[in-house]
Design a protein around this motif. Structure first.
Motif, PDB file in Angstrom:
ATOM      1  N   GLY A 114      -2.330   0.401  12.298  1.00 59.72           N
ATOM      2  CA  GLY A 114      -1.854   1.241  13.585  1.00 59.72           C
ATOM      3  C   GLY A 114      -2.110   0.796  14.944  1.00 59.72           C
ATOM      4  N   ARG A 115      -2.451  -0.402  14.996  1.00 61.04           N
ATOM      5  CA  ARG A 115      -2.943  -0.902  16.476  1.00 61.04           C
ATOM      6  C   ARG A 115      -1.710  -2.042  16.795  1.00 61.04           C
ATOM      7  N   ARG A 116      -1.867  -2.224  18.262  1.00 65.72           N
ATOM      8  CA  ARG A 116      -1.031  -3.147  18.753  1.00 65.72           C
ATOM      9  C   ARG A 116      -0.979  -4.670  18.153  1.00 65.72           C
ATOM     10  N   SER A 117      -2.473  -4.980  18.330  1.00 63.39           N
ATOM     11  CA  SER A 117      -2.783  -6.482  17.811  1.00 63.39           C
ATOM     12  C   SER A 117      -3.680  -6.355  16.479  1.00 63.39           C
ATOM     13  N   CYS A 118      -3.457  -7.271  15.546  1.00 62.49           N
ATOM     14  CA  CYS A 118      -4.744  -7.145  14.739  1.00 62.49           C
ATOM     15  C   CYS A 118      -5.890  -7.814  14.882  1.00 62.49           C
ATOM     16  N   PHE A 119      -5.931  -8.202  16.061  1.00 61.41           N
ATOM     17  CA  PHE A 119      -7.335  -8.615  16.671  1.00 61.41           C
ATOM     18  C   PHE A 119      -8.173  -7.730  17.470  1.00 61.41           C
ATOM     19  N   TYR A 120      -8.448  -6.733  17.053  1.00 61.83           N
ATOM     20  CA  TYR A 120      -9.076  -5.588  17.836  1.00 61.83           C
ATOM     21  C   TYR A 120     -10.707  -5.363  17.658  1.00 61.83           C
ATOM     22  N   ARG A 121     -11.106  -6.675  17.071  1.00 61.33           N
ATOM     23  CA  ARG A 121     -12.548  -6.569  17.099  1.00 61.33           C
ATOM     24  C   ARG A 121     -13.092  -7.924  17.670  1.00 61.33           C
ATOM     25  N   ALA A 122     -14.213  -7.961  18.390  1.00 58.54           N
ATOM     26  CA  ALA A 122     -14.845  -9.136  18.924  1.00 58.54           C
ATOM     27  C   ALA A 122     -16.076  -9.460  18.246  1.00 58.54           C
ATOM     28  N   VAL A 123     -16.231 -10.890  18.025  1.00 59.40           N
ATOM     29  CA  VAL A 123     -17.597 -11.227  17.327  1.00 59.40           C
ATOM     30  C   VAL A 123     -18.194 -11.710  18.762  1.00 59.40           C
ATOM     31  N   PRO A 124     -19.578 -11.067  18.889  1.00 57.06           N
ATOM     32  CA  PRO A 124     -20.339 -11.623  19.861  1.00 57.06           C
ATOM     33  C   PRO A 124     -20.748 -12.893  19.693  1.00 57.06           C
ATOM     34  N   ILE A 125     -21.019 -13.809  20.780  1.00 57.10           N
ATOM     35  CA  ILE A 125     -21.247 -15.109  20.834  1.00 57.10           C
ATOM     36  C   ILE A 125     -22.671 -15.169  21.423  1.00 57.10           C
ATOM     37  N   GLY A 126     -23.478 -15.940  20.693  1.00 61.87           N
ATOM     38  CA  GLY A 126     -24.860 -16.283  21.057  1.00 61.87           C
ATOM     39  C   GLY A 126     -25.680 -15.664  20.393  1.00 61.87           C
ATOM     40  N   ASP A 127     -25.421 -14.618  19.555  1.00 59.90           N
ATOM     41  CA  ASP A 127     -26.186 -13.842  19.022  1.00 59.90           C
ATOM     42  C   ASP A 127     -26.936 -14.623  17.907  1.00 59.90           C
ATOM     43  N   GLY A 128     -28.299 -14.033  17.600  1.00 54.66           N
ATOM     44  CA  GLY A 128     -29.143 -14.838  16.773  1.00 54.66           C
ATOM     45  C   GLY A 128     -28.636 -14.717  15.252  1.00 54.66           C
ATOM     46  N   SER A 129     -29.239 -13.827  14.711  1.00 55.91           N
ATOM     47  CA  SER A 129     -29.101 -13.748  13.246  1.00 55.91           C
ATOM     48  C   SER A 129     -28.234 -12.667  12.675  1.00 55.91           C
ATOM     49  N   GLN A 130     -27.898 -11.952  13.284  1.00 50.14           N
ATOM     50  CA  GLN A 130     -26.907 -10.715  12.915  1.00 50.14           C
ATOM     51  C   GLN A 130     -25.661 -10.717  13.717  1.00 50.14           C
ATOM     52  N   VAL A 131     -24.477 -10.490  13.220  1.00 59.41           N
ATOM     53  CA  VAL A 131     -23.423 -10.376  13.972  1.00 59.41           C
ATOM     54  C   VAL A 131     -22.702  -8.907  13.807  1.00 59.41           C
ATOM     55  N   THR A 132     -22.699  -8.264  14.824  1.00 60.81           N
ATOM     56  CA  THR A 132     -22.043  -7.032  14.606  1.00 60.81           C
ATOM     57  C   THR A 132     -20.893  -7.006  15.667  1.00 60.81           C
ATOM     58  N   LEU A 133     -19.922  -6.691  14.838  1.00 61.51           N
ATOM     59  CA  LEU A 133     -18.322  -6.799  15.740  1.00 61.51           C
ATOM     60  C   LEU A 133     -18.355  -5.482  16.607  1.00 61.51           C
ATOM     61  N   GLU A 134     -17.637  -6.027  17.660  1.00 61.27           N
ATOM     62  CA  GLU A 134     -17.403  -4.818  18.696  1.00 61.27           C
ATOM     63  C   GLU A 134     -15.801  -4.627  18.818  1.00 61.27           C
ATOM     64  N   PHE A 135     -15.316  -3.348  18.918  1.00 63.22           N
ATOM     65  CA  PHE A 135     -14.376  -2.989  18.906  1.00 63.22           C
ATOM     66  C   PHE A 135     -13.672  -3.110  20.428  1.00 63.22           C
ATOM     67  N   ARG A 136     -12.362  -3.645  20.471  1.00 61.07           N
ATOM     68  CA  ARG A 136     -11.900  -3.907  21.748  1.00 61.07           C
ATOM     69  C   ARG A 136     -10.510  -3.831  21.857  1.00 61.07           C
ATOM     70  N   ASP A 137      -9.851  -3.197  22.545  1.00 59.87           N
ATOM     71  CA  ASP A 137      -8.345  -2.853  22.643  1.00 59.87           C
ATOM     72  C   ASP A 137      -8.019  -2.282  21.089  1.00 59.87           C
ATOM     73  N   ALA A 138      -8.843  -1.237  20.582  1.00 62.49           N
ATOM     74  CA  ALA A 138      -8.603  -1.023  19.392  1.00 62.49           C
ATOM     75  C   ALA A 138      -8.118   0.315  19.104  1.00 62.49           C
ATOM     76  N   GLU A 139      -7.673   0.861  20.310  1.00 64.68           N
ATOM     77  CA  GLU A 139      -6.949   2.214  20.163  1.00 64.68           C
ATOM     78  C   GLU A 139      -5.529   2.162  19.084  1.00 64.68           C
ATOM     79  N   LYS A 140      -5.542   3.493  18.572  1.00 65.28           N
ATOM     80  CA  LYS A 140      -4.559   3.203  17.378  1.00 65.28           C
ATOM     81  C   LYS A 140      -3.165   3.802  18.297  1.00 65.28           C
ATOM     82  N   THR A 141      -2.056   2.988  18.107  1.00 65.93           N
ATOM     83  CA  THR A 141      -1.007   3.214  18.842  1.00 65.93           C
ATOM     84  C   THR A 141      -0.004   4.012  17.939  1.00 65.93           C
ATOM     85  N   PHE A 142      -0.343   3.862  16.695  1.00 61.78           N
ATOM     86  CA  PHE A 142       0.663   4.675  15.817  1.00 61.78           C
ATOM     87  C   PHE A 142      -0.080   5.022  14.644  1.00 61.78           C
TER      88      PHE A 142
END
Lengths: 154, 154
Positions: A114-142
């Motif tokens: 339901g989003r404009r693009s499939c790439f609506y989550r970012a992977v933080p760069i430089g984080d140590g041991s754990q990766v937690t995705l961050e939603f970006r441009d993730a608003e549902k448009t339909f």
């Protein structure tokens, strides 16, 4: 209608990289990677795959066709949702094993979630041991549930 | 240095698509597709592949690492040419089987043929039986023979 269009045989490296013969390289499964960007925003909308037939139909129709690996079938983008992609420009890379489609995305979005693009989550760069995705441009448009008849159509 | 970073196990579809756990899907060869775009122009520079180690190094270092299928080795972009890619943003798609790197491309170009982007030829849309590629933005920005020690380094 797709019987006519023929691709060139793979030749020497120099011809593949510097020539004008279109000799797409399909992988062991008969597929080539296709990156789709939005002609307006430049954003990557999705990454999908094409088999030879999907590529021929895309070239001939000017609308994006793909091959679904999960459903194992030829698939016109927007056949269920109506969100077809008009191909403004199609490019091929140096070794001709990847395609770039610049498209005009009709409808509110390209992603089955339901989003404009499939790439609506970012992977933080430089984080140590754990990766937690961050939603970006993730608003549902339909609302995908209102668009697709069954989950398999997404 | 890459022992610490762990990816999440693949869970249910909803978690993969709507969650914040990073659970990249590597294919049967242990690879995931990575699309690289230029943060300045928005153009697609290249499409390459990462194995888990390349992805970890990219996340930890902020510079793009890949896995070369032809050379079957881990590969830091720019290790031969000096044209490293600084990752400004890394995104993952809905089903977490593709990555999008927005990079600052150092040096004159990303393509081993000496061009800014690997996508320097267009496939005409709507043509009948024969496809003849058209060069676009194909000016060479550097001399690859002067940059790479051997053709295999390209």
């Amino acid at each position: 209608m797709t019987d006519d269009l023929q691709f060139a045989p793979r030749g020497a490296n120099h011809d593949i990289e510097e020539g004008v013969a279109f000799a797409p390289k399909f992988d062991a499964n008969g597929l080539i990677t296709a990156v789709v960007t939005d002609i307006a925003s430049g954003d990557v909308l999705m990454v999908a795959h094409m088999n030879a037939e999907a590529l021929k139909r895309t070239i001939e129709s000017g609308e994006a066709w793909f091959y679904s690996r999960s459903r194992q079938k030829l698939w016109k983008k927007g056949e269920s949702s109506g969100h077809v992609q008009r191909v403004i420009e199609l490019r091929v890379d140096c070794d001709q094993d990847a395609l770039w489609l610049k498209v005009e995305q009709t409808g509110p979005g390209a992603c089955h979630t339901g989003r404009r693009s499939c790439f609506y989550r970012a992977v933080p760069i430089g984080d140590g041991s754990q990766v937690t995705l961050e939603f970006r441009d993730a608003e549902k448009t339909f609302d995908p549930d209102a668009i697709y008849a069954t989950p398999a159509d997404k």
